[in-house]
Design a protein around this motif. Structure first.
Motif, short mmCIF file in Angstrom:
data_model
loop_
_atom_site.label_atom_id
_atom_site.label_comp_id
_atom_site.label_asym_id
_atom_site.label_seq_id
_atom_site.Cartn_x
_atom_site.Cartn_y
_atom_site.Cartn_z
N GLU A 10 53.91 23.91 -1.21
CA GLU A 10 54.24 24.33 0.16
C GLU A 10 55.19 25.51 0.05
N SER B 159 53.18 10.88 6.54
CA SER B 159 53.72 10.61 5.22
C SER B 159 53.09 9.33 4.69
N GLY C 254 61.87 13.99 4.95
CA GLY C 254 61.68 15.30 4.33
C GLY C 254 61.70 15.28 2.82
N THR D 261 58.40 16.61 1.24
CA THR D 261 58.23 18.03 1.57
C THR D 261 59.09 18.89 0.65
N ARG E 18 57.29 19.06 -2.68
CA ARG E 18 56.12 19.93 -2.65
C ARG E 18 56.51 21.40 -2.65
N LYS F 210 61.78 24.07 6.27
CA LYS F 210 60.33 24.04 6.40
C LYS F 210 59.96 23.55 7.79
#
Length: 587
Positions: free
Chosen positions: A382, A176, A370, A373, A376, A329
């Motif tokens: 993602e 990250s 997270g 993520t 995204r 994820k």
């Protein structure tokens, strides 16, 4: 104010290292000039200040004020078109301006360490992170072979990176933003330099890890007499950590003195403006103004905007622009060597929340929790391992080309790293115009008008339009990224640390701009941030993430005023400058 203020109070509460000491670094009448297509430009003029052994000096000021340029001149890393055209830079009595590039290069690492601002462009993308630290240790003769590898793991642990041995075998793109910054900090400290130049070293870090890193820097200063030259736009951090503060404005030092004294009693008008705009110091003041109903200029204006959000929670939930349901994820992390076994890593674990239309939902938490993520996946960059994400009632991802183009126009991102998200071969004008051209927005003249409007919105001069990203400061690059995201008047803007690289004055302008656009156009924001003071200003609701899960969720007032989880309380307690009384009042 005179550079030598009589008061000896320090930001960190320790004794003043200046007592009876000779400066380790002494800058006198420094002038730095750059050669550009438009001619010579003086970026620093007449700057003078000292850094004593064991002292932390913070340089604060807006983007383009000369902070990073001054630091680059000290370590001999000015851009090719830049040169020192006046003054002296004395390090332990030696004038660095007379040593030449090779002489300064031999001092880097062992005598003067550097933690740069941009973690992605300063790490080699094709080398494992650990190998890059090992290389620094070996090049400076600190350690070799197995000893260097062992020391690398220790340095990553000291920098606050969990599971350091496994992380050392990974590549920068597997980290990250905060993890990459921690790796750079480990590299900068690897050779135990006498002076560490830290250029925004914690701008990408969450507040808890920021505290760990800065505690480590303080310990290093105390144990080994290492001095720190801290370049920062966070006045709360400067107030809490620095012995002295140097304020720069348009290339000049306009005020300097002991940290707490300068921030309690600023003399220069620009310093007063910085204090008025600083969110790390202003979050409590905004709260007082809100509850007291007083006329607090910028704070009340912003709170009035956010107060216009729908009050009926049931209606707001029914009109959600984004719905995240039970989303997980899982990433596959490679093992060592070509045949090494990979392991599964759950970055997001059964996360659910909604973003009511026309409001701002913030997601906060430590690096690696997270947050990005989730962003995204909402941007369809993602794909979730399981669960569902809907935008305006339709599932995100798996669309045909025409539907994807429509989605991209309605949903725009502002990423954390402004350098890697801007094409280095595009001028600033082409960067902002590109989405307009791609989506068939008007004529060439209308597109130019729109670009000029956007430059004004994000407080950038039209004279920058012919420049390239490398010619701009980090904060200026981020403003370009924000302008590009706003170009198509999107419905949802996903802001991933969108203001983390900005100085406090421009940060305040951008936050007010985002709030004003939301008020006028009904925009919705997903705001990813580690800066809880900024979140307090801009968000309606907040989700707190820890290790991939949402551990607390609610309105900003509920979560900030009455946190239920110990993790949330730890995040709030770690805000830099939160406990300092700097004489700021609501009225």
């Amino acid at each position: 104010m005179s550079p030598e203020v009589a008061a000896t109070t320090t930001g960190s509460g320790g004794p003043d290292p200046r007592d009876g000491a000779t400066p380790l670094l002494s800058i006198r009448d420094l002038e730095v000039t750059f050669t550009t297509q438009q001619g010579s430009a003086t970026a620093v003029r007449g700057a003078s200040f000292d850094v004593m052994p064991g002292e932390t000096v913070a340089i604060v000021g807006e983007s383009g004020s000369g902070k990073s340029t001054t630091a680059a001149a000290v370590i001999g890393l000015l851009a090719e078109n830049g040169r020192v055209t006046g003054g002296r830079i004395l390090f332990d009595g030696t004038d660095l301006t007379e040593r030449g590039g090779a002489g300064i290069a031999r001092m880097r690492g062992r005598d003067i360490g550097m933690v740069p601002q941009d973690p992605m462009s300063n790490l080699n993308p094709v080398m494992r992170v650990g190998a890059q630290i090992v290389e620094a240790l070996e090049d400076n003769g600190v350690a070799r072979g197995e000893e260097a590898r062992r020391r690398t793991v220790e340095l990553l642990e000291e920098a606050g990176l969990p599971d350091a041995q496994r992380r050392a075998a990974q590549y920068p793109h597997e980290f990250s933003g905060g993890m990459r910054q921690r790796a750079l900090i480990a590299m900068g400290l690897s050779c135990r330099p006498r002076l560490l130049i830290a250029d925004e070293p914690t701008s990408a870090l969450d507040v808890t890890v920021q505290r760990t890193i800065l505690d480590r820097l303080e310990a290093l200063t105390a144990e080994r007499g290492t001095a720190v030259l801290l370049i920062t736009h966070d006045l709360g951090l400067a107030a809490e950590r620095a012995h002295r503060i140097v304020v720069m404005y348009r290339g000049e030092v306009v005020e300097t003195g002991p940290a707490a004294h300068l921030l309690r009693d600023p003399q220069h008008e620009y310093t007063k403006r910085l204090l008025a705009a600083a969110p790390s110091l202003a979050s409590r003041r905004i709260e007082i103004a809100k509850h007291g109903g007083g006329a607090r200029v910028a704070a009340d204006d912003l709170l009035a905007v956010t107060a216009d959000a729908p009050a009926d929670a049931t209606r707001a939930a029914a009109d959600a622009v984004v719905e995240v349901e039970d989303v997980t994820k899982v990433f596959r992390i490679r093992g060592r060597g070509l045949l090494g076994r990979g392991t599964d890593f759950t970055a997001v674990d059964r996360v659910s929340f909604t973003i009511p239309r026309g409001t701002t939902t913030a997601v906060v938490g430590e690096s690696g929790s997270g947050k990005s993520t989730v962003a995204r996946m909402i941007l369809a960059l993602e794909e979730p391992t399981s669960g569902t994400i809907r935008f305006d009632g339709e599932p995100v991802g798996g669309k045909d080309r025409a539907a994807e183009v429509r989605f991209r126009r309605r949903v725009q991102p502002v990423f954390q790293d402004p350098y890697s998200s801007l094409d280095p071969l595009y001028t600033i004008y082409r960067t902002i115009e590109e989405p307009l051209r791609a989506h068939g927005y008007g004529s060439a003249s209308r597109r130019r008008e729109r670009v000029l409007e956007l430059m004004d919105d994000v407080a950038l001069s039209p004279s920058l339009l012919r420049r390239y990203p490398a010619e701009l400061s980090g904060g200026q690059r981020q403003r370009v990224a924000i302008a590009r995201a706003l170009a198509l008047d999107p419905e949802l803007v996903v802001c991933d640390e969108a203001v983390s690289a900005l100085d406090v004055i421009v940060q305040s302008q951008i936050l007010h701009l985002l709030a004003d656009l939301q008020h006028r156009k009904g925009l919705s924001y997903l705001f990813i941030s580690h800066d809880l003071a900024v979140v307090r200003q801009i968000a309606d609701r907040v989700c707190v993430m820890e290790r991939g899960r949402i551990v607390e969720e609610g309105t900003v007032d509920d979560v900030f005023d009455h946190p239920q989880e110990a993790y949330t309380r730890a995040l709030l307690d770690a805000i830099p400058g939160r406990s300092l009384d700097l004489g700021l009042r609501a009225g």
